[in-house]
Motif scaffolding. Structure first.
Motif: not given
Length: 321
Positions: A178-184
């Protein structure tokens, strides 16, 4: 008839759910004071109701009557202290906190600035950067660099208990995030939870890390306390940098033993599912909360907790008519 104000001395474990081990620790703290343990939840059939002296069914925190129902419960049951356990209820409880305190009920809860910093993952990342806390590189889908090194960790902006977290191995999997998630970036090393106790003034009194050996559904089922000086010092610096933290918080981090490096991934401003190991290691945080808020005594700094204590959980059945 006396006009003296009522003394509220009972304890409410809010949204107890299946946290039976935590409920038993809370009951021990209340019994030693001649007080009563109240537990609430939004579902009637939860295991902790069998531990409670009194159980109350409450509406969800998003319902229009949640605030009035919780205030009424605390007033009628002489609740002197509320300990929240559910991540999603923290901000709503913060809004209600002044009204509860005005009627004699303390709430073990960090301030609004700390809650928002911890709950919203991008705010957490900004806090880490500002305070030079080692942490994974963090992006959103709109700020990803041209060259990406997989795997990546994807998580909701306000998630808890590892809900929804997934490991992304390639561009096809990334497209479904989803576009509003964060990625690490993926942290290396052994995963730890660090349980901290902060007094009313935000001073860290005790810091106990445990290695997460085995996890089921986001909750640790096997863990061991370990005294890692670098991890403890970094968590202490986090506690001191949080704007208005108090009570029980837990920090998730990875520790690379070979490089002696730490990477902090999140802060949870509440009691966590692994807390029973902390208590068994002599970090009696619930007891200390009761000392502060019910007995009006100041707990002291404590470092003599038990190292290398192993916790092994198993399934247990409770029966009720």
């Amino acid at each position: 008839m006396s006009n003296a104000p009522r003394t509220f001395k009972n304890l409410l474990l809010l949204s107890g759910g299946s946290k039976v081990a935590i409920a038993r620790i809370a009951k021990k703290a209340t019994q030693s004071r001649g007080a009563t343990l109240h537990i609430s939840d939004t579902r009637a059939q939860v295991p902790t109701r069998e531990i409670a002296d009194e159980f109350t069914l409450l509406p969800t925190h998003t319902a229009h009557d949640w605030s009035s129902a919780l205030k009424e419960l605390c007033q009628k049951a002489s609740i002197g202290l509320v300990i929240p356990t559910r991540h999603t209820e923290l901000l709503a409880l913060q809004d209600l906190k002044p009204e509860l305190e005005s009627q004699g009920t303390a709430v073990s809860l960090s301030g609004e600035n700390t809650l928002k910093t911890c709950i919203h993952k991008l705010d957490t990342h900004e806090f880490f950067q500002k305070n030079q806390i080692p942490s994974p590189t963090t992006f959103t889908k709109t700020t990803l660099p041209p060259e990406i090194r997989y795997p990546l960790i994807a998580k909701p902006q306000a998630g808890a208990s590892s809900a929804g977290i997934s490991e992304i191995q390639n561009a096809d999997e990334l497209a479904n995030v989803p576009s509003d998630w964060i990625l690490q970036s993926k942290a290396s090393g052994i995963e730890f939870t660090v349980n901290l106790y902060l007094d009313k003034n935000g001073k860290p009194l005790c810091i106990i890390p445990h290695e997460r050996i085995a996890v089921e559904s986001g909750e640790v089922v096997q863990a061991r306390t370990r005294r890692i000086p670098k991890l403890i010092e970094i968590c202490k610096s986090i506690a001191q940098a949080l704007p208005d933290a108090s009570g029980i918080i837990n920090i998730q981090a990875f520790y690379d033993q070979n490089a002696n490096t730490v990477s902090v991934i999140e802060i949870n401003p509440r009691i966590g599912g692994g807390y029973p190991l902390c208590d068994a290691a002599k970090g009696h945080y619930i007891e200390w909360l009761c000392q502060e808020h019910l007995d009006h005594k100041a707990p002291q700094s404590f470092q003599a907790w038990t190292e290398n204590l192993l916790m092994m959980r198993y399934r247990e059945a409770l029966f009720s008519l």
